[in-house]
Design an enzyme around this catalytic site. Structure first.
Site, PDB file in Angstrom:
ATOM      1  N   GLU A  37     -12.953 -43.274 -64.737  1.00 16.77           N
ATOM      2  CA  GLU A  37     -13.616 -44.175 -65.665  1.00 16.77           C
ATOM      3  C   GLU A  37     -13.119 -45.602 -65.487  1.00 16.77           C
ATOM      4  O   GLU A  37     -11.939 -45.834 -65.206  1.00 16.77           O
ATOM      5  CB  GLU A  37     -13.377 -43.705 -67.108  1.00 16.77           C
ATOM      6  CG  GLU A  37     -13.909 -42.298 -67.310  1.00 16.77           C
ATOM      7  CD  GLU A  37     -13.821 -41.779 -68.732  1.00 16.77           C
ATOM      8  OE1 GLU A  37     -14.407 -40.721 -68.987  1.00 16.77           O
ATOM      9  OE2 GLU A  37     -13.163 -42.410 -69.582  1.00 16.77           O
ATOM     10  N   CYS A  52     -10.881 -52.918 -67.027  1.00 12.52           N
ATOM     11  CA  CYS A  52      -9.766 -51.971 -67.050  1.00 12.52           C
ATOM     12  C   CYS A  52     -10.013 -50.949 -65.937  1.00 12.52           C
ATOM     13  O   CYS A  52     -10.964 -50.173 -65.984  1.00 12.52           O
ATOM     14  CB  CYS A  52      -9.725 -51.315 -68.430  1.00 12.52           C
ATOM     15  SG  CYS A  52      -8.376 -50.161 -68.616  1.00 12.52           S
ATOM     16  N   CYS A 103      -3.276 -37.950 -64.168  1.00 10.43           N
ATOM     17  CA  CYS A 103      -1.950 -38.573 -64.152  1.00 10.43           C
ATOM     18  C   CYS A 103      -0.909 -37.468 -64.095  1.00 10.43           C
ATOM     19  O   CYS A 103      -1.083 -36.422 -64.718  1.00 10.43           O
ATOM     20  CB  CYS A 103      -1.769 -39.409 -65.426  1.00 10.43           C
ATOM     21  SG  CYS A 103      -0.286 -40.434 -65.414  1.00 10.43           S
ATOM     22  N   CYS A 123       2.463 -38.299 -71.130  1.00 13.63           N
ATOM     23  CA  CYS A 123       2.747 -38.987 -72.389  1.00 13.63           C
ATOM     24  C   CYS A 123       1.971 -38.271 -73.484  1.00 13.63           C
ATOM     25  O   CYS A 123       0.773 -37.995 -73.318  1.00 13.63           O
ATOM     26  CB  CYS A 123       2.360 -40.463 -72.284  1.00 13.63           C
ATOM     27  SG  CYS A 123       3.191 -41.264 -70.894  1.00 13.63           S
ATOM     28  N   CYS A 153      -1.457 -39.638 -74.977  1.00 10.60           N
ATOM     29  CA  CYS A 153      -2.480 -40.134 -74.053  1.00 10.60           C
ATOM     30  C   CYS A 153      -3.380 -39.006 -73.566  1.00 10.60           C
ATOM     31  O   CYS A 153      -2.899 -37.969 -73.100  1.00 10.60           O
ATOM     32  CB  CYS A 153      -1.797 -40.800 -72.856  1.00 10.60           C
ATOM     33  SG  CYS A 153      -2.951 -41.313 -71.570  1.00 10.60           S
ATOM     34  N   GLY A 201      -4.234 -43.118 -64.857  1.00  9.56           N
ATOM     35  CA  GLY A 201      -3.211 -43.015 -63.820  1.00  9.56           C
ATOM     36  C   GLY A 201      -2.068 -43.985 -63.950  1.00  9.56           C
ATOM     37  O   GLY A 201      -2.099 -44.924 -64.738  1.00  9.56           O
ATOM     38  N   SER A 231       4.609 -49.918 -70.782  1.00 10.15           N
ATOM     39  CA  SER A 231       4.257 -49.044 -71.908  1.00 10.15           C
ATOM     40  C   SER A 231       5.545 -48.587 -72.570  1.00 10.15           C
ATOM     41  O   SER A 231       6.127 -47.578 -72.178  1.00 10.15           O
ATOM     42  CB  SER A 231       3.468 -47.833 -71.396  1.00 10.15           C
ATOM     43  OG  SER A 231       2.222 -48.259 -70.904  1.00 10.15           O
ATOM     44  N   LEU A 232       5.986 -49.331 -73.568  1.00  4.27           N
ATOM     45  CA  LEU A 232       7.302 -49.069 -74.161  1.00  4.27           C
ATOM     46  C   LEU A 232       7.210 -47.958 -75.219  1.00  4.27           C
ATOM     47  O   LEU A 232       7.821 -46.902 -75.071  1.00  4.27           O
ATOM     48  CB  LEU A 232       7.843 -50.374 -74.764  1.00  4.27           C
ATOM     49  CG  LEU A 232       9.310 -50.331 -75.180  1.00  4.27           C
ATOM     50  CD1 LEU A 232      10.216 -50.164 -73.969  1.00  4.27           C
ATOM     51  CD2 LEU A 232       9.676 -51.596 -75.962  1.00  4.27           C
ATOM     52  N   HIS A 233       6.510 -48.225 -76.284  1.00  4.25           N
ATOM     53  CA  HIS A 233       6.137 -47.256 -77.317  1.00  4.25           C
ATOM     54  C   HIS A 233       7.262 -46.688 -78.169  1.00  4.25           C
ATOM     55  O   HIS A 233       7.013 -46.082 -79.214  1.00  4.25           O
ATOM     56  CB  HIS A 233       5.330 -46.077 -76.738  1.00  4.25           C
ATOM     57  CG  HIS A 233       4.163 -46.508 -75.923  1.00  4.25           C
ATOM     58  ND1 HIS A 233       3.279 -47.485 -76.332  1.00  4.25           N
ATOM     59  CD2 HIS A 233       3.711 -46.112 -74.695  1.00  4.25           C
ATOM     60  CE1 HIS A 233       2.346 -47.654 -75.406  1.00  4.25           C
ATOM     61  NE2 HIS A 233       2.592 -46.859 -74.404  1.00  4.25           N
ATOM     62  N   CYS A 268      -8.143 -47.448 -75.178  1.00  9.23           N
ATOM     63  CA  CYS A 268      -6.889 -47.078 -74.500  1.00  9.23           C
ATOM     64  C   CYS A 268      -6.555 -45.621 -74.773  1.00  9.23           C
ATOM     65  O   CYS A 268      -6.581 -45.185 -75.919  1.00  9.23           O
ATOM     66  CB  CYS A 268      -5.701 -47.865 -75.038  1.00  9.23           C
ATOM     67  SG  CYS A 268      -5.890 -49.607 -75.044  1.00  9.23           S
TER      68      CYS A 268
END
Ligand code: SAH
Ligand code: SF4
Length: 412
Positions: free
Chosen positions: A132, A145, A152, A156, A159, A216, A270-272, A390
Site C-alpha cells: 500500500e 507515504c 514486516c 510491534c 501495528c 516495512g 519510532s520511539l513510543h 499510520c
C-alpha cells in the site's frame, strides 16, 4: 464515502464516483518479466543501454535522455520518447520495461487522503505481492507515504503491518515506482503535449514530500531503499530535496549512522516508550537495541543540527504510555538531541489490543513536551475511513473482512 476533491488529473475526478475501484480497472500494462529500468543508477542504466548495443560514445547522452523521460516527464512507454530514435526505442522495449505497478484499488478518503493497493510481479520463484502507498494532501504540501517491504519481520504490538509476516523486500524499482505512480495519478507530470526538452518546473507539485513510513522496516532493506532514494532525490529527475524525504525506523541501531552518511535524508525514530521494559513489549527490536544505544545513535546521526532535527514518533496508547510521568521522562531522555516529537493518536485495527488516549491526555502530554522546548505536533489521523492511517496498512492478500471493517468504521 466518495468525495470530490480538486485534482489535476482529468480522469481522476470521474473515478471519485466510485471510492474503491475494482481490480484491474486501472491496471497498467500487465506486469512483464522483463527487467525494469526504473530505480537504476546512471551507471546501471548505462550498462543496460550498452547491453542492447548502444555504442560507448553515446552512452552518457542516451542516459541523460532516458533520465529526463523517466523522471522529469514521467513517461511509462518507450514510444513516447520523442527524441530517441525509433530503432533504439524498439530495442529498449524488447529488452526492458518502464511500466508502472499495477493498481489493484485506488481509494479516496473524505479528507482527500488517497490509498493505492499496488501489485508487483513475482520476483524469482515467489508469488505476486501487494503493498500500500498513501498520499496525504495538506495545506501547502503533499506527503507520499511509501512502503519498503511486503509485511514486516518486526512485531510491534500496536501495528497492523506487524501482524503480517515478511513476504519480501521491495526492489528499488518498486520503491521508485510508488512515487512515479502517485505522480501519474495526481497529475504531477507534464502532459504529453509538452515539447521534448521543455523546462518543467518542480514547484507546486502535489507530491512535495516522501516519507518511508508505509509497510516495512526500511533499514532492513537498506540497499534498495538507498538506491531508490538516490533516484527520488536526483536533482535532474524527480528532484525531491533530501530535506523533504524522511526515513522512519523502529530502531535498527547499527544502520542509523550508515543511513545518515549514505542516504543523508531526514530521520524519524519510532520511539513510543521511554522505559526499556515497556519498549521491549511495544517495539520488540528494543530487546536487541535498547533505548540507550538508540539514543546514542541518534546523538551521532550525521548532519544532526537544529536545522536538521530528528523526529521522534510517539503513538498515544491509553493508559500505557500517555502519563505525565512518561512525558517528563521523554523530555529527560531527549535532552541534547535536536528533536521534534510527533504524537500519533493510535489508529485501531481489527484485533488490536489498545485504545487511543483521550484527547485531553494527548493535549496535556503535548503541552508539557512543548513547554520543555520541543515542537510536538499531534498528528491528525488521516484516511482512517479507508484504513490508510499510520499502522493500518496491510496487504490485500490479508485484507480485512468486511465485518471487521464495518465495526471499525464506527471507531474511525
Ligand atoms: N517500520 C518503520 C516505518 C513504518 S511505520 C517504523 O516502525 O518506524 C510508520 C509509523 O506509524 C511508525 O512510527 C509506527 O510506529 C506508527 N504506527 C504503527 N502502527 C500504528 C497505529 N496503529 N497507530 C498509530 N501509529 C502507528
Ligand atoms: Fe514493522 Fe514499523 Fe510496524 Fe514495527 S511499526 S511492525 S517496524 S512496520
Amino acid at each position: 464515502m466518495a468525495v470530490s476533491i480538486d485534482l489535476k488529473a482529468p480522469d481522476a475526478r470521474a473515478e471519485l464516483a466510485a471510492n474503491a475501484l475494482s481490480a484491474g480497472s486501472l491496471a497498467s500494462a500487465a506486469a512483464e518479466e522483463k527487467p525494469s529500468l526504473i530505480g537504476l543508477s546512471r551507471e546501471e542504466l548505462g550498462a543496460a543501454l550498452e547491453a542492447v548495443g548502444v555504442p560507448a560514445r553515446q552512452i552518457k547522452m542516451r542516459v541523460a535522455q532516458l533520465w529526463h523521460w523517466l523522471y522529469v516527464r514521467g513517461v511509462a512507454d518507450f514510444s513516447l520518447m520523442a527524441n530517441v530514435s525509433k530503432d533504439l526505442r524498439e530495442k529498449l522495449d524488447a529488452a526492458y520495461t518502464i511500466a508502472r505497478p499495477e493498481i489493484v484499488t485506488e481509494q479516496v478518503s473524505v479528507d482527500g487522503t488517497r490509498k493505492w493497493v499496488l501489485r508487483f510481479p513475482a520476483k524469482g520463484a515467489g508469488r505476486p505481492v501487494e503493498i500500500e502507498t498513501v498520499y496525504i494532501p495538506e495545506e501547502g504540501r503533499g506527503t507520499l507515504c511509501v512502503s519498503s517491504q511486503v509485511g514486516c519481520t518486526l512485531t510491534c504490538t500496536f501495528c497492523h503491518t506487524g501482524t503480517q509476516r515478511l513476504v519480501r523486500n521491495l526492489t528499488a524499482d518498486e520503491i521508485v515506482g510508488q512515487v512515479l505512480l502517485a505522480r501519474d495519478r495526481l497529475g504531477d507530470f507534464p502532459d504529453a503535449a509538452t515539447p521534448a526538452g521543455a523546462i518543467v518546473p518542480t514547484e507546486g507539485r502535489y507530491v512535495s514530500n516522501v516519507v518511508m513510513m508505509g509497510m516495512g522496516e526500511p533499514l532492513y532493506n537498506f540497499d534498495n531503499v538507498k538506491a531508490a532514494l538516490a533516484v527520488v532525490s536526483d536533482g535532474e529527475g524527480l528532484a525531491l530535496s533530501k530535506r523533504r524525504i524522511t526515513l522512519s525506523t523502529s530502531g535498527v541501531v547499527p544502520m542509523i549512522e550508515k543511513a545518515g552518511a549514505e542516504m543523508g535524508v531526514m530521520l524519524a525514530i519510532s520511539l513510543h516508550a521511554v522505559r526499556d521494559e515497556l519498549r521491549d513489549e511495544l517495539v520488540p527490536i528494543n530487546k536487541k537495541y535498547p533505548l540507550k544505544d538508540l539514543l546514542d545513535a541518534c546523538r551521532a546521526y550525521p548532519g544532526l543540527s537544529n536545522a536538521k532535527r530528528i523526529t521522534f514518533e510517539y503513538v498515544m496508547l491509553k493508559g500505557v504510555n500517555d502519563s505525565m510521568e512518561d512525558a517528563r521522562e521523554l523530555v529527560r531522555l531527549l535532552r541534547g538531541i535536536p528533536a521534534k516529537i510527533n504524537l500519533i493518536p493510535f489508529n485501531p485495527w481489527p484485533g488490536s489490543r489498545y485504545d487511543c488516549s483521550e484527547w485531553d491526555e494527548i493535549e496535556r502530554f503535548a503541552d508539557y513536551v512543548n513547554q520543555a522546548g520541543y515542537a510536538s505536533p499531534i498528528r491528525t489521523p488521516r484516511g482512517r475511513d479507508i484504513f490508510a492511517a499510520c499502522g493500518q496498512l496491510k496487504s490485500e492478500s490479508e485484507r480485512m473482512r468486511k465485518k471487521d471493517r464495518d465495526a471499525l468504521q464506527g471507531a474511525a
